[in-house]
Design a protein around this motif. Structure first.
Motif, PDB file in Angstrom:
ATOM      1  N   ALA A   1       0.799  -0.973   0.366  1.00  0.00           N
ATOM      2  CA  ALA A   1       0.129   0.156   0.225  1.00  0.00           C
ATOM      3  C   ALA A   1       0.801   1.402   0.313  1.00  0.00           C
ATOM      4  CB  ALA A   1      -0.767   0.344   1.259  1.00  0.00           C
ATOM      5  N   GLY A   2       1.960   1.525   0.985  1.00  0.00           N
ATOM      6  CA  GLY A   2       3.056   2.376   0.814  1.00  0.00           C
ATOM      7  C   GLY A   2       2.848   2.965   2.520  1.00  0.00           C
ATOM      8  N   LEU A   3       3.189   4.673   2.022  1.00  0.00           N
ATOM      9  CA  LEU A   3       3.525   5.313   3.082  1.00  0.00           C
ATOM     10  C   LEU A   3       2.616   6.331   3.523  1.00  0.00           C
ATOM     11  CD1 LEU A   3       5.791   6.243   5.304  1.00  0.00           C
ATOM     12  CD2 LEU A   3       6.302   7.410   4.050  1.00  0.00           C
ATOM     13  N   SER A   4       1.579   6.337   4.450  1.00  0.00           N
ATOM     14  CA  SER A   4       1.244   7.683   5.160  1.00  0.00           C
ATOM     15  C   SER A   4       0.920   7.877   6.521  1.00  0.00           C
ATOM     16  CB  SER A   4      -0.311   6.826   4.726  1.00  0.00           C
ATOM     17  OG  SER A   4      -0.373   5.625   6.105  1.00  0.00           O
ATOM     18  N   ILE A   5       1.374   8.980   6.533  1.00  0.00           N
ATOM     19  CA  ILE A   5       1.017   9.909   7.712  1.00  0.00           C
ATOM     20  C   ILE A   5       0.134  10.318   8.372  1.00  0.00           C
ATOM     21  CG2 ILE A   5       2.717  11.594   9.276  1.00  0.00           C
ATOM     22  CD1 ILE A   5       5.180  11.234   7.215  1.00  0.00           C
TER      23      ILE A   5
ATOM     24  N   GLY B   1       2.000  22.216  -1.588  1.00  0.00           N
ATOM     25  CA  GLY B   1       2.759  21.915  -2.947  1.00  0.00           C
ATOM     26  C   GLY B   1       4.162  21.083  -2.477  1.00  0.00           C
ATOM     27  N   LEU B   2       4.979  21.134  -1.606  1.00  0.00           N
ATOM     28  CA  LEU B   2       6.245  20.450  -1.243  1.00  0.00           C
ATOM     29  C   LEU B   2       5.673  18.575  -1.440  1.00  0.00           C
ATOM     30  CD1 LEU B   2       7.311  22.741   2.131  1.00  0.00           C
ATOM     31  CD2 LEU B   2       8.228  22.773  -0.559  1.00  0.00           C
ATOM     32  N   ILE B   3       4.466  17.742  -0.743  1.00  0.00           N
ATOM     33  CA  ILE B   3       4.184  17.414  -0.538  1.00  0.00           C
ATOM     34  C   ILE B   3       4.375  16.314  -1.917  1.00  0.00           C
ATOM     35  CG2 ILE B   3       2.185  15.680   0.285  1.00  0.00           C
ATOM     36  CD1 ILE B   3       4.371  16.107   2.616  1.00  0.00           C
TER      37      ILE B   3
ATOM     38  N   LEU C   1      -0.862  12.773   4.840  1.00  0.00           N
ATOM     39  CA  LEU C   1      -0.313  12.552   3.689  1.00  0.00           C
ATOM     40  C   LEU C   1       0.728  10.751   2.785  1.00  0.00           C
ATOM     41  CD1 LEU C   1       2.557  14.810   5.785  1.00  0.00           C
ATOM     42  CD2 LEU C   1       0.292  15.328   4.190  1.00  0.00           C
ATOM     43  N   SER C   2       0.881  10.918   2.142  1.00  0.00           N
ATOM     44  CA  SER C   2       0.410   8.937   1.588  1.00  0.00           C
ATOM     45  C   SER C   2       1.108   9.580   0.412  1.00  0.00           C
ATOM     46  CB  SER C   2      -0.597   8.887   1.217  1.00  0.00           C
ATOM     47  OG  SER C   2      -1.365   9.330  -0.100  1.00  0.00           O
ATOM     48  N   TRP C   3       1.542   8.402   0.173  1.00  0.00           N
ATOM     49  CA  TRP C   3       3.159   8.092  -1.143  1.00  0.00           C
ATOM     50  C   TRP C   3       2.497   6.203  -1.261  1.00  0.00           C
ATOM     51  CZ3 TRP C   3       4.856  11.054   3.011  1.00  0.00           C
ATOM     52  CH2 TRP C   3       5.136  12.634   2.675  1.00  0.00           C
ATOM     53  N   GLU C   4       2.589   6.290  -2.774  1.00  0.00           N
ATOM     54  CA  GLU C   4       2.431   5.081  -3.614  1.00  0.00           C
ATOM     55  C   GLU C   4       3.587   4.468  -3.567  1.00  0.00           C
ATOM     56  OE1 GLU C   4       0.134   5.348  -6.773  1.00  0.00           O
ATOM     57  OE2 GLU C   4      -1.696   6.150  -5.809  1.00  0.00           O
ATOM     58  N   LYS C   5       3.592   3.000  -2.709  1.00  0.00           N
ATOM     59  CA  LYS C   5       4.716   2.207  -3.781  1.00  0.00           C
ATOM     60  C   LYS C   5       5.545   2.418  -4.863  1.00  0.00           C
ATOM     61  CE  LYS C   5       7.693  -1.324  -3.038  1.00  0.00           C
ATOM     62  NZ  LYS C   5       9.154  -0.750  -1.228  1.00  0.00           N
ATOM     63  N   SER C   6       4.507   2.849  -5.754  1.00  0.00           N
ATOM     64  CA  SER C   6       5.611   2.422  -6.775  1.00  0.00           C
ATOM     65  C   SER C   6       5.728   4.497  -7.236  1.00  0.00           C
ATOM     66  CB  SER C   6       4.845   2.362  -8.304  1.00  0.00           C
ATOM     67  OG  SER C   6       3.045   3.156  -7.774  1.00  0.00           O
ATOM     68  N   SER C   7       5.968   5.240  -5.665  1.00  0.00           N
ATOM     69  CA  SER C   7       6.285   6.120  -6.362  1.00  0.00           C
ATOM     70  C   SER C   7       7.475   6.953  -6.221  1.00  0.00           C
ATOM     71  CB  SER C   7       5.148   7.687  -5.833  1.00  0.00           C
ATOM     72  OG  SER C   7       5.938   7.348  -4.510  1.00  0.00           O
ATOM     73  N   ALA C   8       7.681   7.707  -6.736  1.00  0.00           N
ATOM     74  CA  ALA C   8       9.078   8.390  -6.627  1.00  0.00           C
ATOM     75  C   ALA C   8      10.129   7.855  -4.878  1.00  0.00           C
ATOM     76  CB  ALA C   8       9.517   9.482  -6.451  1.00  0.00           C
ATOM     77  N   VAL C   9       9.261   8.161  -3.649  1.00  0.00           N
ATOM     78  CA  VAL C   9       9.617   7.963  -2.252  1.00  0.00           C
ATOM     79  C   VAL C   9       9.311   6.655  -2.555  1.00  0.00           C
ATOM     80  CG1 VAL C   9       9.182   8.878   0.244  1.00  0.00           C
ATOM     81  CG2 VAL C   9       8.440  10.114  -2.160  1.00  0.00           C
ATOM     82  N   ARG C  10      10.631   5.989  -2.406  1.00  0.00           N
ATOM     83  CA  ARG C  10      10.438   4.571  -1.817  1.00  0.00           C
ATOM     84  C   ARG C  10      11.056   4.236  -0.238  1.00  0.00           C
ATOM     85  NH1 ARG C  10      15.653   2.048  -4.340  1.00  0.00           N
ATOM     86  NH2 ARG C  10      16.292   3.588  -3.285  1.00  0.00           N
TER      87      ARG C  10
END
Length: 594
Positions: free
Chosen positions: A510-514, A557-559, A580-589
């Motif tokens: 699922a990735g990362l979330s705050i 904008g920063l996120i 705040l969320s980042w998917e597994k496939s995004s630039a953030v690993r």
């Protein structure tokens, strides 16, 4: 079916129908021409064709024999008469028969009249045919117009004076009564005298011209016969008009009847075809042109800022019935009309959004102006105090004044920095350098530093870690800026007893979330919809001096610049969730330090 296929099918169908109608017109034209040819043939050759048709179309009953009315009319038009004879030579029935025609014929008398052995004022034509066990004998006669004149001229030597021929007494009156004419030609075929000659008759004949007129008189409108006097080498030309029913060709044109009929048929077919094409063009103009003009008018209205479909005097859209259904001619353009309707709605919403944005911009500028003026007023006031020569300020007072001025200067610097950052984000910036951080420890430390702000109070922030090490690549200064902004937004704009929970979760798939969750007053739909806009302030700018009013826009904008997403869920009276969320496939690993 899309509009291209609909239009193609419609035009193909129109072409097929038009082609079938043209074929029908051509068929009717051919039928009419053939009928006219038949009528011309009947008129010109009634003795051979008409008599047979009379027998074929006749009926016999107790009242006697009955003939076709149309054929009897042709007899009258030809100037002839008709008799039906029985086997004994008695006249059973007659039509248009003159008084000088016998009502009974003896066998020898009849043959003498027919062969011309006995003088008879009529040319006779005989038709004998058996039908339905009965023997039909029809006698058709037409007046001898030219022959008596020819007989007299054959006995009269050619003579003329003043361009007029010398004719026996009574012949001129007889010829004029029959609307005939006489020409006297010399040995070269040139006219030297004439009587009652029509303008269509030539004054000089070639051998071929005279022969054709003598043989095919019906084509020229006059039956022509000649009497040649060998001693004088002169020729009498006698002409009598073709009977009204036999007259063919355009008046005075010398055109043959068949040619005239053919030309009339072609002209009629072309006229009907052109009329068909004109009607088809008018139909297409009405069927397709009206909707197209309507759509162009609609586009023109959109260009002028009118975002509704053009309507009639009853405020009803031109393309629809009162029931809301498409009118027939607009149905084929339904897809385009729906697109225009959608476009109108979008443009109308955009205009309203622009209006709201302008209002928000004005309000935001007013707030920013206040935010700048407030610290500037403090700096200016303390500067005046320090510059005043009538007072001798102690070192402690100078330090206190300087501290206030530094604090207000820092506030202004932060505000200007936020303004600059928002415009850089709008232009599309990227993080200077991603760095690998362990997010649990980093986030806990960042929240401890944020919670140390005296304005927040103690113990209002609770951090929930992921329960395992989370290593990510982010630009720490930007993420710290976001954490500070979200913390300030939750604690400064809610009641003092509001608590903030920060929950970190991570999953390989699922990735990362705050999650930043507070139990404050929450937000209404309008505030939530405009929370991340630069020109929107969710609270009165005069209610607090903390922050620049750009924190949420900067955070979004920063996120997004770091490859993530930010989302808000809030209900008035039930607190707010900002994720705040980042998917597994995004630039953030999400990975381990190795």
């Amino acid at each position: 079916m899309n509009i291209r296929k609909k239009l193609t099918l419609r035009f193909v169908l129109h072409s097929v129908v038009a082609g079938l109608i043209v074929l029908l017109i051509a068929g009717l034209t051919v039928f009419w021409v053939m009928q006219r040819f038949s009528d011309i043939s009947l008129s010109n050759n009634f003795a051979s064709i008409g008599l047979e048709r009379l027998v074929e179309s006749s009926t016999f009953d107790a009242d006697g024999i009955t003939f076709d009315v149309k054929l009897l009319e042709q007899v009258k038009e030809n100037g002839g008469w008709l008799q039906s004879l029985d086997e004994a030579g008695n006249v059973e029935s007659s039509y248009h028969t003159p008084k000088d025609v016998p009502l009974h014929y003896g066998p020898g008398e009849f043959v003498a009249y027919w062969n011309g052995e006995q003088d008879f004022p009529y040319n006779l034509y005989l038709w004998i045919q058996e039908k339905n066990g009965r023997l039909y004998t029809l006698l058709y006669g037409v007046p001898k117009i030219i022959q008596p004149v020819l007989d007299i001229l054959a006995k009269t030597p050619p003579a003329y004076s003043g361009g007029k021929p010398h004719l026996p007494t009574g012949l001129t009156e007889k010829l004029m009564a029959k609307e005939g004419y006489i020409q006297l030609l010399d040995a070269e075929g040139k006219e030297v005298a004439s009587l009652n000659r029509p303008s269509s008759v030539p004054v000089r004949y070639s051998v071929q011209e005279l022969a054709l007129r003598s043989e095919y008189g019906d084509r020229y409108g006059y039956y022509t016969s000649t009497v040649y006097h060998a001693d004088e080498k002169m020729t009498y030309v006698v002409g009598s008009p073709v009977a009204q029913g036999n007259k063919t060709g355009l008046k005075g044109s010398g055109m043959q009847a068949e040619t005239e009929v053919l030309l009339l048929g072609i002209a009629g077919m072309l006229a009907a075809t052109l009329l068909l094409l004109a009607l088809l063009s008018l139909y297409n103009a009405h069927q397709f042109g009206t909707p197209i003009l309507h759509m162009l008018a609609w586009l023109d209205a959109l260009g002028k800022g009118r975002f509704t479909e053009p309507y009639n005097r009853n405020k009803q859209p031109l393309s629809r019935h009162r029931s809301g259904k498409w009118k027939k001619r607009y149905r084929i353009f339904a897809d385009v009309m729906r697109s225009l309707d959608t476009l109108s709605g979008i443009l109308q919403r955009d205009r309203e959004l622009r209006r709201q944005t302008e209002v928000l911009r004005e309000e935001w500028i007013t707030g920013i102006t206040h935010d700048l003026k407030t610290p500037l007023s403090s700096i200016k006031g303390y500067a005046h105090l320090l510059a005043e020569g009538h007072y001798d300020w102690s070192p402690e007072e100078v330090r206190r004044f300087s501290g206030v001025m530094l604090e207000k200067s820092a506030h202004i610097d932060k505000l200007i920095s936020d303004l600059d950052l928002t415009y850089r984000i709008k232009s599309g910036i990227s993080p200077p350098q991603m760095e690998l951080i362990e997010l649990n420890g980093w986030l806990e430390n960042a929240l401890d530093q944020a919670g140390a702000n005296p304005a927040y109070g103690e113990g209002r922030i609770r951090f929930v870690s992921a329960g395992k090490e989370i290593w990510v690549r982010l630009y720490a200064p930007w993420l710290e800026r976001v954490v500070n902004n979200l913390t300030a937004n939750a604690l400064l704009h809610n009641s003092p007893d509001t608590r903030l929970d920060v929950i970190l979760t991570a999953d390989e798939e699922a990735g990362l979330s705050i999650l930043f969750r507070d139990n404050g007053q929450g937000m209404d739909e309008l505030t939530k919809a405009h929370l991340f806009e630069r020109y929107y302030r969710g609270v009165d700018t005069l209610s607090t001096t903390h922050g620049s009013g750009l924190g949420m826009a900067v955070s979004k904008g920063l996120i997004e610049a770091m490859g993530g997403e930010i989302a808000v869920q809030s209900t008035p009276g039930s607190g707010t969730d900002i994720t705040l969320s980042w998917e597994k496939s995004s630039a953030v690993r999400v990975d381990s330090p190795g």
